[in-house]
Write a protein that holds these residues in place. Structure first.
Motif, PDB file in Angstrom:
ATOM      1  N   VAL A  40      -4.886  15.804  -2.142  1.00 43.37           N
ATOM      2  CA  VAL A  40      -5.699  14.658  -1.749  1.00 43.37           C
ATOM      3  C   VAL A  40      -4.804  13.465  -1.445  1.00 43.37           C
ATOM      4  N   ALA A  41      -5.048  12.844  -0.294  1.00 44.41           N
ATOM      5  CA  ALA A  41      -4.317  11.637   0.090  1.00 44.41           C
ATOM      6  C   ALA A  41      -5.056  10.421  -0.456  1.00 44.41           C
ATOM      7  N   LEU A  42      -4.378   9.660  -1.312  1.00 47.77           N
ATOM      8  CA  LEU A  42      -4.938   8.425  -1.856  1.00 47.77           C
ATOM      9  C   LEU A  42      -4.043   7.255  -1.486  1.00 47.77           C
ATOM     10  N   GLU A  43      -4.649   6.092  -1.318  1.00 46.02           N
ATOM     11  CA  GLU A  43      -3.884   4.874  -1.075  1.00 46.02           C
ATOM     12  C   GLU A  43      -3.961   4.007  -2.326  1.00 46.02           C
ATOM     13  N   LEU A  44      -2.809   3.648  -2.843  1.00 46.72           N
ATOM     14  CA  LEU A  44      -2.715   2.810  -4.041  1.00 46.72           C
ATOM     15  C   LEU A  44      -2.211   1.448  -3.589  1.00 46.72           C
ATOM     16  N   GLU A  45      -2.972   0.422  -3.904  1.00 45.79           N
ATOM     17  CA  GLU A  45      -2.677  -0.921  -3.413  1.00 45.79           C
ATOM     18  C   GLU A  45      -2.418  -1.855  -4.586  1.00 45.79           C
ATOM     19  N   MET A  46      -1.322  -2.599  -4.514  1.00 47.90           N
ATOM     20  CA  MET A  46      -1.007  -3.553  -5.574  1.00 47.90           C
ATOM     21  C   MET A  46      -0.326  -4.782  -4.992  1.00 47.90           C
ATOM     22  N   THR A  47      -0.410  -5.877  -5.710  1.00 49.52           N
ATOM     23  CA  THR A  47       0.265  -7.112  -5.320  1.00 49.52           C
ATOM     24  C   THR A  47       1.527  -7.242  -6.150  1.00 49.52           C
ATOM     25  N   VAL A  85       0.865  -1.178   0.000  1.00 50.40           N
ATOM     26  CA  VAL A  85       0.000   0.000   0.000  1.00 50.40           C
ATOM     27  C   VAL A  85       0.900   1.226   0.000  1.00 50.40           C
ATOM     28  N   VAL A  86       0.702   2.087  -1.015  1.00 51.45           N
ATOM     29  CA  VAL A  86       1.500   3.297  -1.182  1.00 51.45           C
ATOM     30  C   VAL A  86       0.566   4.500  -1.063  1.00 51.45           C
ATOM     31  N   GLU A  87       0.980   5.500  -0.294  1.00 52.12           N
ATOM     32  CA  GLU A  87       0.194   6.730  -0.183  1.00 52.12           C
ATOM     33  C   GLU A  87       0.694   7.726  -1.215  1.00 52.12           C
ATOM     34  N   ALA A  88      -0.252   8.373  -1.905  1.00 51.69           N
ATOM     35  CA  ALA A  88       0.085   9.381  -2.907  1.00 51.69           C
ATOM     36  C   ALA A  88      -0.585  10.695  -2.533  1.00 51.69           C
ATOM     37  N   ALA A  89       0.125  11.798  -2.719  1.00 53.51           N
ATOM     38  CA  ALA A  89      -0.423  13.140  -2.492  1.00 53.51           C
ATOM     39  C   ALA A  89      -0.720  13.743  -3.859  1.00 53.51           C
ATOM     40  N   VAL A  90      -1.988  13.722  -4.252  1.00 54.63           N
ATOM     41  CA  VAL A  90      -2.403  14.134  -5.594  1.00 54.63           C
ATOM     42  C   VAL A  90      -2.944  15.565  -5.565  1.00 54.63           C
ATOM     43  N   PRO A  91      -2.325  16.477  -6.330  1.00 55.99           N
ATOM     44  CA  PRO A  91      -2.843  17.850  -6.382  1.00 55.99           C
ATOM     45  C   PRO A  91      -4.032  17.941  -7.337  1.00 55.99           C
ATOM     46  N   VAL A  92      -5.032  18.732  -6.936  1.00 52.25           N
ATOM     47  CA  VAL A  92      -6.228  18.934  -7.744  1.00 52.25           C
ATOM     48  C   VAL A  92      -6.521  20.435  -7.742  1.00 52.25           C
ATOM     49  N   PHE A  93      -6.919  20.966  -8.887  1.00 55.65           N
ATOM     50  CA  PHE A  93      -7.126  22.405  -9.048  1.00 55.65           C
ATOM     51  C   PHE A  93      -8.580  22.729  -9.315  1.00 55.65           C
ATOM     52  N   ASP A  94      -8.989  23.944  -8.961  1.00 53.32           N
ATOM     53  CA  ASP A  94     -10.337  24.461  -9.198  1.00 53.32           C
ATOM     54  C   ASP A  94     -11.420  23.587  -8.570  1.00 53.32           C
ATOM     55  N   VAL A  95     -11.329  23.345  -7.277  1.00 49.76           N
ATOM     56  CA  VAL A  95     -12.337  22.565  -6.558  1.00 49.76           C
ATOM     57  C   VAL A  95     -12.876  23.388  -5.389  1.00 49.76           C
ATOM     58  N   GLU A  96     -14.092  23.048  -4.971  1.00 48.15           N
ATOM     59  CA  GLU A  96     -14.717  23.787  -3.879  1.00 48.15           C
ATOM     60  C   GLU A  96     -14.950  22.938  -2.641  1.00 48.15           C
ATOM     61  N   THR A  97     -15.177  21.626  -2.829  1.00 47.79           N
ATOM     62  CA  THR A  97     -15.479  20.766  -1.686  1.00 47.79           C
ATOM     63  C   THR A  97     -14.500  19.604  -1.631  1.00 47.79           C
ATOM     64  N   PRO A  98     -14.308  19.029  -0.440  1.00 45.64           N
ATOM     65  CA  PRO A  98     -13.441  17.851  -0.328  1.00 45.64           C
ATOM     66  C   PRO A  98     -13.936  16.667  -1.163  1.00 45.64           C
ATOM     67  N   SER A 122      -5.208  14.287  12.648  1.00 46.75           N
ATOM     68  CA  SER A 122      -4.494  15.433  13.215  1.00 46.75           C
ATOM     69  C   SER A 122      -3.534  14.918  14.283  1.00 46.75           C
ATOM     70  N   PRO A 123      -2.604  15.752  14.746  1.00 46.09           N
ATOM     71  CA  PRO A 123      -1.688  15.312  15.800  1.00 46.09           C
ATOM     72  C   PRO A 123      -2.407  14.866  17.075  1.00 46.09           C
ATOM     73  N   SER A 124      -3.600  15.392  17.304  1.00 46.62           N
ATOM     74  CA  SER A 124      -4.353  14.995  18.497  1.00 46.62           C
ATOM     75  C   SER A 124      -5.154  13.713  18.286  1.00 46.62           C
ATOM     76  N   GLY A 125      -5.125  13.162  17.061  1.00 45.92           N
ATOM     77  CA  GLY A 125      -5.812  11.910  16.773  1.00 45.92           C
ATOM     78  C   GLY A 125      -7.171  12.077  16.124  1.00 45.92           C
ATOM     79  N   GLU A 126      -7.573  13.321  15.870  1.00 43.76           N
ATOM     80  CA  GLU A 126      -8.850  13.587  15.221  1.00 43.76           C
ATOM     81  C   GLU A 126      -8.782  13.189  13.747  1.00 43.76           C
ATOM     82  N   GLU A 127      -9.837  12.504  13.274  1.00 46.25           N
ATOM     83  CA  GLU A 127      -9.870  12.072  11.882  1.00 46.25           C
ATOM     84  C   GLU A 127     -10.181  13.256  10.977  1.00 46.25           C
ATOM     85  N   LEU A 128      -9.414  13.386   9.895  1.00 47.23           N
ATOM     86  CA  LEU A 128      -9.579  14.487   8.943  1.00 47.23           C
ATOM     87  C   LEU A 128      -9.981  13.929   7.590  1.00 47.23           C
ATOM     88  N   PRO A 129     -10.643  14.755   6.753  1.00 47.19           N
ATOM     89  CA  PRO A 129     -10.944  14.281   5.391  1.00 47.19           C
ATOM     90  C   PRO A 129      -9.645  14.110   4.605  1.00 47.19           C
TER      91      PRO A 129
END
Length: 151
Positions: free
Chosen positions: A68-75, A6-19, A50-57
């Motif tokens: 956007v944080a995405l998880e990419l999973e492969m075998t 499982v690999v985490e990717a940080a994907v940039p997205v432009f011109d968006v209003e909501t999560p 968050s550092p306090s353990g609160e779940e974030l979108p």
């Protein structure tokens, strides 16, 4: 040995209003970059806290741009050790996702039973997709053979 990586990717997205909009666009954008070469990679929303353990979108939005944080999973098959599997996954995914940071989150060794279950599930899904609808084996009898048409 075979491993699920499982690999985490940080994907940039432009011109968006909501999560939610940012997540949909990021998944679509990542899928386009990976397909058709790596169509076996599963794309899921990432989990952030968050550092306090609160779940974030999984999407952070500022000035109509999102990360956007995405998880990419492969075998990965036939590897010597888990480190080898993680390097292969990062290389394969990283080649297609240019300028997107990647981090390996987990590497799990697969048991022989899990690999067989996955391949059986894929086989069942493809055979189910082929037999959906009103089509049956009778179609073969209705359509003449190619050789009969040529004669």
């Amino acid at each position: 040995m075979d491993c699920r990586v499982v690999v985490e990717a940080a994907v940039p997205v432009f011109d968006v209003e909501t999560p939610d909009e940012a997540i949909r666009i990021a998944i679509s954008k990542t899928g386009e970059m990976l397909n058709p070469d790596l169509n076996y990679v599963e794309i899921n929303m990432g989990e952030r806290t968050s550092p306090s353990g609160e779940e974030l979108p999984p999407a952070f939005i500022a000035a109509d741009e999102a990360l956007v944080a995405l998880e990419l999973e492969m075998t990965v098959f036939n590897v010597e050790r888990e480190e080898h599997a993680s390097r292969i996954a990062r290389k394969e995914i990283g080649q297609l996702l240019e300028n997107i940071p990647l981090e390996v989150l987990s590497v799990e060794e697969l048991e022989e039973d899990e690999i067989n279950d996955e391949s059986e599930t894929e086989t069942e899904e493809s055979s189910t997709a082929e037999t959906d609808g009103d089509e049956t084996d009778d179609d073969e009898e209705i359509l003449p053979e190619f050789e009969d048409l040529v004669e």
